[in-house]
Design a protein around this motif. Structure first.
Motif, PDB file in Angstrom:
ATOM      1  N   UNK A 140      32.499  27.733  31.551  1.00  0.00           N
ATOM      2  CA  UNK A 140      31.924  27.497  32.875  1.00  0.00           C
ATOM      3  C   UNK A 140      33.007  27.553  33.951  1.00  0.00           C
ATOM      4  N   UNK A 141      34.130  26.881  33.716  1.00  0.00           N
ATOM      5  CA  UNK A 141      35.186  26.826  34.715  1.00  0.00           C
ATOM      6  C   UNK A 141      35.792  28.202  34.974  1.00  0.00           C
ATOM      7  N   UNK A 142      35.961  28.980  33.929  1.00  0.00           N
ATOM      8  CA  UNK A 142      36.495  30.331  34.112  1.00  0.00           C
ATOM      9  C   UNK A 142      35.562  31.177  34.968  1.00  0.00           C
ATOM     10  N   UNK A 143      34.273  31.011  34.759  1.00  0.00           N
ATOM     11  CA  UNK A 143      33.308  31.777  35.540  1.00  0.00           C
ATOM     12  C   UNK A 143      33.208  31.233  36.966  1.00  0.00           C
ATOM     13  N   UNK A 144      33.305  29.926  37.101  1.00  0.00           N
ATOM     14  CA  UNK A 144      33.240  29.317  38.432  1.00  0.00           C
ATOM     15  C   UNK A 144      34.440  29.748  39.274  1.00  0.00           C
ATOM     16  N   UNK A 145      35.593  29.941  38.616  1.00  0.00           N
ATOM     17  CA  UNK A 145      36.819  30.343  39.320  1.00  0.00           C
ATOM     18  C   UNK A 145      37.103  31.834  39.126  1.00  0.00           C
ATOM     19  N   UNK A 146      36.077  32.611  38.955  1.00  0.00           N
ATOM     20  CA  UNK A 146      36.225  34.054  38.739  1.00  0.00           C
ATOM     21  C   UNK A 146      37.023  34.700  39.864  1.00  0.00           C
ATOM     22  N   UNK A 147      36.839  34.194  41.086  1.00  0.00           N
ATOM     23  CA  UNK A 147      37.543  34.784  42.232  1.00  0.00           C
ATOM     24  C   UNK A 147      39.061  34.699  42.065  1.00  0.00           C
ATOM     25  N   UNK A 148      39.546  33.661  41.384  1.00  0.00           N
ATOM     26  CA  UNK A 148      40.981  33.549  41.148  1.00  0.00           C
ATOM     27  C   UNK A 148      41.456  34.622  40.168  1.00  0.00           C
ATOM     28  N   UNK A 149      40.631  34.932  39.186  1.00  0.00           N
ATOM     29  CA  UNK A 149      40.965  35.993  38.231  1.00  0.00           C
ATOM     30  C   UNK A 149      41.026  37.342  38.926  1.00  0.00           C
ATOM     31  N   UNK A 150      40.110  37.564  39.861  1.00  0.00           N
ATOM     32  CA  UNK A 150      40.113  38.812  40.622  1.00  0.00           C
ATOM     33  C   UNK A 150      41.371  38.906  41.473  1.00  0.00           C
ATOM     34  N   UNK A 151      41.689  37.819  42.175  1.00  0.00           N
ATOM     35  CA  UNK A 151      42.862  37.811  43.053  1.00  0.00           C
ATOM     36  C   UNK A 151      44.159  38.089  42.297  1.00  0.00           C
ATOM     37  N   UNK A 152      44.196  37.674  41.030  1.00  0.00           N
ATOM     38  CA  UNK A 152      45.396  37.865  40.223  1.00  0.00           C
ATOM     39  C   UNK A 152      45.374  39.146  39.394  1.00  0.00           C
ATOM     40  N   UNK A 153      44.365  39.983  39.600  1.00  0.00           N
ATOM     41  CA  UNK A 153      44.295  41.261  38.910  1.00  0.00           C
ATOM     42  C   UNK A 153      43.995  41.170  37.430  1.00  0.00           C
ATOM     43  N   UNK A 154      43.368  40.069  37.012  1.00  0.00           N
ATOM     44  CA  UNK A 154      43.073  39.895  35.595  1.00  0.00           C
ATOM     45  C   UNK A 154      41.641  40.275  35.227  1.00  0.00           C
ATOM     46  N   UNK A 155      40.798  40.543  36.204  1.00  0.00           N
ATOM     47  CA  UNK A 155      39.448  41.070  36.001  1.00  0.00           C
ATOM     48  C   UNK A 155      39.107  41.943  37.199  1.00  0.00           C
ATOM     49  N   UNK A 156      37.984  42.618  37.110  1.00  0.00           N
ATOM     50  CA  UNK A 156      37.489  43.377  38.252  1.00  0.00           C
ATOM     51  C   UNK A 156      38.118  44.754  38.395  1.00  0.00           C
ATOM     52  N   UNK A 157      37.877  45.368  39.536  1.00  0.00           N
ATOM     53  CA  UNK A 157      38.318  46.743  39.768  1.00  0.00           C
ATOM     54  C   UNK A 157      39.833  46.881  39.756  1.00  0.00           C
ATOM     55  N   UNK A 158      40.547  45.831  40.120  1.00  0.00           N
ATOM     56  CA  UNK A 158      42.009  45.875  40.142  1.00  0.00           C
ATOM     57  C   UNK A 158      42.645  45.316  38.877  1.00  0.00           C
ATOM     58  N   UNK A 159      41.891  45.269  37.812  1.00  0.00           N
ATOM     59  CA  UNK A 159      42.391  44.753  36.537  1.00  0.00           C
ATOM     60  C   UNK A 159      43.614  45.547  36.101  1.00  0.00           C
ATOM     61  N   UNK A 160      44.682  44.831  35.804  1.00  0.00           N
ATOM     62  CA  UNK A 160      45.952  45.481  35.455  1.00  0.00           C
ATOM     63  C   UNK A 160      45.903  46.176  34.105  1.00  0.00           C
ATOM     64  N   UNK A 161      45.020  45.718  33.233  1.00  0.00           N
ATOM     65  CA  UNK A 161      44.936  46.303  31.902  1.00  0.00           C
ATOM     66  C   UNK A 161      45.848  45.645  30.896  1.00  0.00           C
ATOM     67  N   UNK A 162      46.723  44.764  31.355  1.00  0.00           N
ATOM     68  CA  UNK A 162      47.642  44.062  30.453  1.00  0.00           C
ATOM     69  C   UNK A 162      46.955  42.822  29.895  1.00  0.00           C
ATOM     70  N   UNK A 163      46.498  42.913  28.677  1.00  0.00           N
ATOM     71  CA  UNK A 163      45.736  41.809  28.081  1.00  0.00           C
ATOM     72  C   UNK A 163      46.621  40.689  27.561  1.00  0.00           C
ATOM     73  N   UNK A 164      47.941  40.884  27.571  1.00  0.00           N
ATOM     74  CA  UNK A 164      48.846  39.847  27.105  1.00  0.00           C
ATOM     75  C   UNK A 164      49.337  38.944  28.228  1.00  0.00           C
ATOM     76  N   UNK A 165      48.989  39.251  29.463  1.00  0.00           N
ATOM     77  CA  UNK A 165      49.375  38.378  30.572  1.00  0.00           C
ATOM     78  C   UNK A 165      48.691  37.021  30.428  1.00  0.00           C
ATOM     79  N   UNK A 166      49.325  36.001  30.987  1.00  0.00           N
ATOM     80  CA  UNK A 166      48.847  34.630  30.832  1.00  0.00           C
ATOM     81  C   UNK A 166      48.122  34.169  32.094  1.00  0.00           C
TER      82      UNK A 166
END
Length: 291
Positions: A140-166
């Motif tokens: 739930x928290x990950x989905x609620x804070x989805x915007x933070x994942x987008x801002x950091x390039x870990x999801x969405x159109x700007x996804x870096x593709x590096x799945x090992x990033x923390x």
């Protein structure tokens, strides 16, 4: 019955086994705790009634049905996005009509988090609503804070593709690899991700938010959500069926863990279902492993 009932809970589960099971198990716990005070009406489609009507339940839980306005369970996998969209657009009207026909006043609408349209019904009928999230508070928290994942390039159109990033910036969630994020973020379920994200955000408009989670396992993330959201948040523990282990006969073929449980005053058997808390426990373990 209407004259003796103090509280009428109407449960509206998402039509999937991993959502119906925990919703029903919570209803059973409520019904058994104070049977003379509670009436619980469990709303399902006519098709789903055929699947679950023979399952044992307390006498103060009753079923109510709406027509089969969504695709059948038999072939819903053929177009899962279409099925999800149908649950969002086809069920609201018949459910609201059903609620208006009920003879016992409704105390609260207990709804699956993904059914945001229940919030509108609650507002129109002046009935408080409680949102039940059938996965872990971490998800739930990950989905609620989805915007933070987008801002950091870990999801969405700007996804870096590096799945090992923390990912180490979700409030209350320990560091986790991008590879261990919710599958729908960067996987095949992206078509329905927007619906899920909207539902998570809308749940803040309910009067209560309930997790079928163990507080001690997710204390930090639950506390973070309590401080973020302006509504009461409850972790009720895994919503699973249970029975007294006095009924279990130990013999040479009985697994050791059952023998151990049988030495406890009151035990429980874990019931794993898609979407339940236990199916999400792997997420918690992966979070801990990446710390």
């Amino acid at each position: 019955m209407a004259e003796s009932i103090n509280h009428h809970v109407v449960a509206i589960p998402y039509p999937g086994r991993g959502h119906i099971n925990p919703m029903m198990n919570l209803c059973k716990l409520i019904a058994l705790r104070r049977p003379s005070d509670f009436l619980i009406t469990f709303i399902v489609t006519e098709e789903w009634l055929g699947y679950i009507e023979c399952e044992p339940k307390p006498p103060n839980i009753q079923f109510a049905t709406i027509p089969n306005v969504i695709p059948s369970e038999v072939n819903r996998a053929a177009d899962f996005p279409g099925f999800v969209k149908a649950t969002q657009t086809k069920m609201e009207h018949p459910v609201e009509q059903l609620l208006h026909r009920m003879g016992v006043p409704i105390s609260v609408l207990l709804y699956d988090t993904y059914f945001t349209w229940v919030l509108g019904i609650g507002n129109r009928m002046n009935i408080p609503v409680a949102s039940l999230f059938t996965m872990s508070a971490t998800v739930f928290s990950m989905m609620y804070h989805y915007h933070l994942l987008v801002e950091n390039g870990h999801v969405g159109e700007n996804f870096s593709g590096n799945t090992e990033e923390i990912v180490d910036y979700i409030p209350g969630v320990p560091p986790i690899r991008v590879a261990d994020l919710v599958t729908g973020f960067n996987g095949k379920s992206k078509e329905t991700t927007s619906i899920a994200l909207d539902a998570i955000l809308m749940s803040a408009k309910a009067q209560f938010l309930i997790f079928v989670s163990v507080y001690e396992l997710e204390a930090e993330v639950i506390d973070a959500l309590k401080s973020t959201l302006s509504i009461p948040v409850y972790a009720i523990g895994p919503s699973i069926p249970y029975f007294s282990l006095n009924d279990v006969q130990n013999d040479e073929n009985t697994p050791d863990y059952i023998k151990w449980l049988d030495r406890q005053p009151e035990g429980s058997v874990l019931y794993i279902s898609q979407g339940s808390f236990l199916s999400e426990i792997r997420m918690i373990y992966s979070v801990g492993a990446s710390m």
